[in-house]
Design a protein around this motif. Structure first.
Motif, PDB file in Angstrom:
ATOM      1  N   LEU A 278       0.849  -1.195   0.000  1.00  0.00           N
ATOM      2  CA  LEU A 278       0.000   0.000   0.000  1.00  0.00           C
ATOM      3  C   LEU A 278       0.887   1.249   0.000  1.00  0.00           C
ATOM      4  CD1 LEU A 278      -2.404  -1.287   2.816  1.00  0.00           C
ATOM      5  CD2 LEU A 278      -3.061  -0.929   0.411  1.00  0.00           C
ATOM      6  N   PRO A 279       1.617   1.448  -1.082  1.00  0.00           N
ATOM      7  CA  PRO A 279       2.596   2.546  -1.080  1.00  0.00           C
ATOM      8  C   PRO A 279       1.954   3.914  -0.933  1.00  0.00           C
ATOM      9  CG  PRO A 279       2.362   1.612  -3.282  1.00  0.00           C
ATOM     10  CD  PRO A 279       1.608   0.705  -2.354  1.00  0.00           C
ATOM     11  N   GLY A 280       0.678   4.027  -1.216  1.00  0.00           N
ATOM     12  CA  GLY A 280       0.006   5.318  -1.062  1.00  0.00           C
ATOM     13  C   GLY A 280      -0.337   5.641   0.383  1.00  0.00           C
ATOM     14  N   GLU A 281      -0.253   4.645   1.259  1.00  0.00           N
ATOM     15  CA  GLU A 281      -0.480   4.913   2.687  1.00  0.00           C
ATOM     16  C   GLU A 281       0.870   5.130   3.360  1.00  0.00           C
ATOM     17  OE1 GLU A 281      -3.161   2.259   4.618  1.00  0.00           O
ATOM     18  OE2 GLU A 281      -4.649   2.366   2.999  1.00  0.00           O
ATOM     19  N   VAL A 282       0.879   6.073   4.288  1.00  0.00           N
ATOM     20  CA  VAL A 282       2.158   6.606   4.749  1.00  0.00           C
ATOM     21  C   VAL A 282       2.237   6.679   6.272  1.00  0.00           C
ATOM     22  CG1 VAL A 282       3.554   8.725   4.773  1.00  0.00           C
ATOM     23  CG2 VAL A 282       2.442   7.983   2.655  1.00  0.00           C
ATOM     24  N   VAL A 283       3.385   6.283   6.804  1.00  0.00           N
ATOM     25  CA  VAL A 283       3.746   6.646   8.175  1.00  0.00           C
ATOM     26  C   VAL A 283       4.844   7.708   8.066  1.00  0.00           C
ATOM     27  CG1 VAL A 283       4.838   5.899  10.326  1.00  0.00           C
ATOM     28  CG2 VAL A 283       3.159   4.422   9.189  1.00  0.00           C
ATOM     29  N   VAL A 284       4.546   8.890   8.567  1.00  0.00           N
ATOM     30  CA  VAL A 284       5.546   9.971   8.569  1.00  0.00           C
ATOM     31  C   VAL A 284       6.427   9.816   9.796  1.00  0.00           C
ATOM     32  CG1 VAL A 284       5.813  12.451   9.032  1.00  0.00           C
ATOM     33  CG2 VAL A 284       4.269  11.667   7.218  1.00  0.00           C
ATOM     34  N   ILE A 285       7.736   9.912   9.595  1.00  0.00           N
ATOM     35  CA  ILE A 285       8.653   9.946  10.755  1.00  0.00           C
ATOM     36  C   ILE A 285       9.628  11.101  10.556  1.00  0.00           C
ATOM     37  CG2 ILE A 285       8.517   7.443  11.109  1.00  0.00           C
ATOM     38  CD1 ILE A 285      11.307   7.168   9.916  1.00  0.00           C
ATOM     39  N   GLY A 286      10.030  11.706  11.621  1.00  0.00           N
ATOM     40  CA  GLY A 286      11.003  12.783  11.467  1.00  0.00           C
ATOM     41  C   GLY A 286      11.176  13.649  12.680  1.00  0.00           C
ATOM     42  N   GLY A 287      11.781  14.775  12.420  1.00  0.00           N
ATOM     43  CA  GLY A 287      12.043  15.806  13.429  1.00  0.00           C
ATOM     44  C   GLY A 287      12.222  17.096  12.674  1.00  0.00           C
ATOM     45  N   GLY A 319      16.373  -5.724   4.457  1.00  0.00           N
ATOM     46  CA  GLY A 319      15.350  -6.213   3.537  1.00  0.00           C
ATOM     47  C   GLY A 319      13.954  -6.192   4.132  1.00  0.00           C
ATOM     48  N   LEU A 320      13.746  -5.307   5.108  1.00  0.00           N
ATOM     49  CA  LEU A 320      12.429  -5.215   5.742  1.00  0.00           C
ATOM     50  C   LEU A 320      11.636  -4.085   5.100  1.00  0.00           C
ATOM     51  CD1 LEU A 320      13.427  -5.682   9.511  1.00  0.00           C
ATOM     52  CD2 LEU A 320      12.136  -7.287   8.088  1.00  0.00           C
ATOM     53  N   ARG A 321      10.813  -4.438   4.148  1.00  0.00           N
ATOM     54  CA  ARG A 321       9.989  -3.428   3.484  1.00  0.00           C
ATOM     55  C   ARG A 321       8.561  -3.592   3.973  1.00  0.00           C
ATOM     56  NH1 ARG A 321      10.657  -0.064  -0.987  1.00  0.00           N
ATOM     57  NH2 ARG A 321      12.707  -0.936  -1.412  1.00  0.00           N
ATOM     58  N   PRO A 322       8.035  -2.632   4.728  1.00  0.00           N
ATOM     59  CA  PRO A 322       6.678  -2.793   5.280  1.00  0.00           C
ATOM     60  C   PRO A 322       5.616  -2.621   4.193  1.00  0.00           C
ATOM     61  CG  PRO A 322       7.562  -0.639   5.847  1.00  0.00           C
ATOM     62  CD  PRO A 322       8.673  -1.379   5.134  1.00  0.00           C
ATOM     63  N   ARG A 323       4.403  -2.973   4.553  1.00  0.00           N
ATOM     64  CA  ARG A 323       3.298  -2.881   3.590  1.00  0.00           C
ATOM     65  C   ARG A 323       3.099  -1.444   3.108  1.00  0.00           C
ATOM     66  NH1 ARG A 323       0.782  -6.663   7.504  1.00  0.00           N
ATOM     67  NH2 ARG A 323       0.701  -8.685   6.445  1.00  0.00           N
ATOM     68  N   ARG A 324       3.179  -0.496   4.086  1.00  0.00           N
ATOM     69  CA  ARG A 324       2.965   0.907   3.715  1.00  0.00           C
ATOM     70  C   ARG A 324       4.286   1.641   3.616  1.00  0.00           C
ATOM     71  NH1 ARG A 324      -0.134  -0.710   7.259  1.00  0.00           N
ATOM     72  NH2 ARG A 324      -2.320  -1.090   6.755  1.00  0.00           N
ATOM     73  N   THR A 325       4.213   2.836   3.069  1.00  0.00           N
ATOM     74  CA  THR A 325       5.402   3.677   2.906  1.00  0.00           C
ATOM     75  C   THR A 325       5.798   4.332   4.232  1.00  0.00           C
ATOM     76  OG1 THR A 325       4.946   4.105   0.575  1.00  0.00           O
ATOM     77  CG2 THR A 325       6.224   5.788   1.765  1.00  0.00           C
ATOM     78  N   ILE A 326       7.090   4.306   4.515  1.00  0.00           N
ATOM     79  CA  ILE A 326       7.625   5.123   5.609  1.00  0.00           C
ATOM     80  C   ILE A 326       8.215   6.372   4.963  1.00  0.00           C
ATOM     81  CG2 ILE A 326       9.357   5.309   7.427  1.00  0.00           C
ATOM     82  CD1 ILE A 326       9.116   2.297   7.852  1.00  0.00           C
ATOM     83  N   ARG A 327       7.727   7.515   5.371  1.00  0.00           N
ATOM     84  CA  ARG A 327       8.191   8.776   4.787  1.00  0.00           C
ATOM     85  C   ARG A 327       8.925   9.617   5.835  1.00  0.00           C
ATOM     86  NH1 ARG A 327       3.670  12.266   2.080  1.00  0.00           N
ATOM     87  NH2 ARG A 327       3.908  10.608   0.491  1.00  0.00           N
ATOM     88  N   VAL A 328      10.197   9.752   5.621  1.00  0.00           N
ATOM     89  CA  VAL A 328      10.961  10.684   6.463  1.00  0.00           C
ATOM     90  C   VAL A 328      10.591  12.100   6.054  1.00  0.00           C
ATOM     91  CG1 VAL A 328      13.276  11.580   6.980  1.00  0.00           C
ATOM     92  CG2 VAL A 328      12.916   9.098   6.720  1.00  0.00           C
TER      93      VAL A 328
END
Lengths: 476, 476
Positions: A278-287, A319-328
């Motif tokens: 689900l690359p269109g779904e996103v977890v945002v991470i950052g600072g 090699g751990l690619r989650p179902r959704r996108t992680i966006r820094v």
């Protein structure tokens, strides 16, 4: 599939059905444990043995240095971040422009002129206006706090320089001591100006060394004439307080060449690990990527930025690619002006708010980890988070605090996105914060690894859960 | 009379007669206890409730500030001390002239120029020569310690700026950590110059904040060309070390306008409480009155000076006039040059050395008291000191360490005078020492009272004992 069905079921339960929710959680917990335990162990091990978060921090902070919004160094730092994430193999690296407040610090000087001449150390507060070129010289009146200041007559204050000498209380599990003390930095100048003060000084906020200067934003208010605002060291503030209370006439001269220029172009910096399903779904991470200028913004918030950047590199490495996108997202301009980076990101991505399944920020320094704070999800969601946190015992990050998140992701929360904040002890954070002490030398390599692992684990699992965290508004 | 007879008998015993000495001590101990217990309690109570040692420290350090030998502030401070001791009712207040080294600090600046431009904080080491007016710019080579530096070829070092980045170990009951680290400050420039370095930088000595600059004396050696010497903050030293070890070319620019002027007139300051029976016999108490210029010399050594000054005022207040004279000596110029104050006093008073029954110095800051160090007396003398120390449990100062004294009284020791030093924990002393942190804000009022009481008690009893402490040489 069992896990996903359960999570979705939990999400759909009305909030009042607490007993059922609680018992369902037990099943959800064991399902999560089973699936992710091995991945988590690999992530922690990889961050500790192969993580380059400390090296990234050295490149950013020792290398480029402080990064005030609009400054040349801020631009260099953005180039570094883009190049570094590309070299790390992030799937999409880009800059999303925002305009930022552009406050600049020129020369700053102060002297005690009575009862004797003595140079003082001083630093203007962010957003402060400057003094006239010839400076300001006036008698000083000292208040321990707003309450004492409230007892002063206008005639006592008019034409004077007000010093608030309020000492900050040290805390570790929350920032309540900071919240009390920072009120003088942010509101002191308006409070002082209302009684006719010509400038406002504050004791440097923080628990740090007595010779430290602490900068940070101050605020002006419509209808109240802005007056120059600066911080003295705790040592000088204490010294002036003692002189003042001994009955001496205390007089001070102030020359601040600081000003706000027209807004400058800046950018939020984006880098992704594309989701597998689900690359269109996103977890945002950052600072936030900007910093104050007295130190090099190592704890505030180099740490949060490199932890997020390294999350992508480590997950790719494993090699751990989650179902959704992680966006820094490395947010622009948290320190100066009104969260232009965080607000900009939220408004530019308002249309995809529903696809933002969570946002995680670290902006509390790299003290020993305690856990995560969280907001914007349901009891069932908090239960899922507690399940995940069970894995984070090895890095000390297994507690959940309800309420929180981070300044830059706050605007996403307004769109219904569940928010998480890394929760580290702040016992020593304010020894460094916004001062010359906020440097790599004061960052512990192992604690930074713990923090990076905690962020990577949380981001990975939240992006991979078959059913994302429930939203409190239920409108997803 | 019994106590006096016993003490004199102890002093006359040959040193080899240890068993007899030891058993005699028991009697002496109880005699001392009986006579002085009530006086000691009164002294401690008076220092705590009526002592003005903290107020004196505020006047000296907040009021006048740092006191480099030869500086205008040093002269102002002497005037203050003379006036203050006169106001306190000291019996004889005078200044005894000594000439002192006159090193002055002008402007100081440094920049990293490669791998990028960045201003650095810097402070010249005392005694350092300046750079040429146009500055020095050269590549940097970093050594962790003398051992690593020993492995460098001359070709590696020649024409370069050497940085010794040796971190200091924290200790509390001795100064061994400081002794290790200060070797780089004092000997680094000569070691570096021998291999052709053009300047020497050291990581700031101390356990203090990473942004702290630590100054202090460095030494040159005949036959080795002097090179400019300065300290960087721990933060900058660490940063440059990390850059250097990552393989970057690190280049630095240095501009130091510092120099040694012709010797200046200064003085040891004297104030007395005249003895009731033997006014010609003297217990010297004091510390050094000069200070480094980055802070205000609060711990180093304002504390020792005000404890000695207040000893006289408190004993007068209580009507406790010992048999012998207590002489406060505020020594000039301990920090810069070769102990001109201490040596000057010892040589000017060499003819009365036999009448100096003891000398007590405090020059280790106002940490929690541990006890006293002592040197130059016999086993019987140490036993007497242990007796006295039993009284000092209430201020934490009941341990005896054999060996010690203080820098300024050292020259008196060469004349056979028994020496005592106040022994306080130095766990945090080097967070402040020789830096901007050495200010009143970092002095604890209660601990300063403990120290003052310990000095007053020890001075009073040593000046009052019917028979003074035995001398190790037995030649009194």
């Amino acid at each position: 599939m069992k896990k996903g069905v359960l999570s979705r079921a939990l999400f759909m339960l009305p909030l009042l059905a607490l007993p059922l929710t609680a018992s369902s959680c037990v099943d959800a917990r064991s399902a999560i444990n089973e699936e992710y335990r091995a991945d988590v162990a690999r992530i922690i091990e990889a961050v500790r043995s192969q993580g380059l978060q400390f090296e990234k921090l050295v490149e950013l902070c020792d290398g480029i240095g402080p990064r005030l919004p609009g400054s040349p160094a801020g631009r260099l730092a953005r180039e570094w971040a883009v190049e570094t994430m590309r070299a790390d193999g992030a799937d999409r690296v880009s800059e999303e422009e925002v305009m930022v407040s552009h406050w600049v610090r020129g020369s700053e000087a102060a002297w005690l002129t009575l009862p004797w001449w003595r140079p003082l150390q001083i630093t203007a507060l962010g957003n402060s206006i400057g003094t006239p070129a010839e400076g300001i010289e006036a008698d000083v009146i000292v208040a321990a706090d707003f309450e004492e200041f409230g007892s002063f007559d206008v005639a006592d204050v008019e034409g004077k320089i007000v010093l608030f000498n309020f000492p900050m209380r040290r805390t570790s599990r929350d920032m309540s001591g900071y919240a009390e003390a920072v009120a003088y930095r942010s509101q002191g100048p308006v409070v002082a100006a209302r009684k006719g003060a010509v400038a406002c000084l504050v004791r440097s906020v923080g628990t740090g060394p007595a010779g430290n200067l602490h900068t940070g934003m101050t605020a002006y208010q419509d209808g109240v004439d802005p007056i120059p605002a600066a911080a003295l060291t705790m040592a000088d503030a204490g010294s002036i307080d003692r002189l003042f209370r001994s009955g001496e006439q205390v007089r001070l001269r102030l020359e601040l060449d600081v000003r706000t220029l027209p807004d400058a172009g800046d950018a939020n910096i984006i880098g992704e690990l594309r989701g597998s399903e689900l690359p269109g779904e996103v977890v945002v991470i950052g600072g936030h990527f900007d910093s104050w200028d007295l130190g090099t913004g190592a704890h505030d918030d180099g740490v949060g930025c490199v932890a997020a950047m390294e999350t992508i590199r480590i997950l790719k490495l494993l090699g751990l690619r989650p179902r959704r996108t992680i966006r820094v997202v490395l947010f622009a301009a948290e320190e100066v002006g009104g969260l232009r980076g965080g607000n900009g990101y939220a408004s530019q991505h308002a249309g995809e708010a529903a696809e933002h399944v969570a946002a995680i920020e670290s902006d509390g320094g790299a003290g020993p980890m305690i856990g995560f704070s969280a907001a914007g999800t349901t009891e069932a969601g908090y239960a899922v988070l507690r399940d995940i946190l069970q894995f984070l015992g090895p890095v000390g990050a297994d507690e959940l605090r309800i309420g929180g998140g981070g300044p830059d992701i706050g605007p996403l929360g307004a769109h219904g996105v569940p928010l998480l904040g890394l929760w580290a002890s702040t016992e020593h954070y304010f020894d460094y914060h916004h001062s010359e002490e906020d440097v790599v030398e004061n960052v512990d390599r192992d604690l930074l690894a713990d923090q990076t692992a905690a962020m990577a684990v949380m981001a990975y699992i939240l992006a991979d859960l078959e059913t994302p965290l429930p939203r409190i508004s239920g409108n997803r």
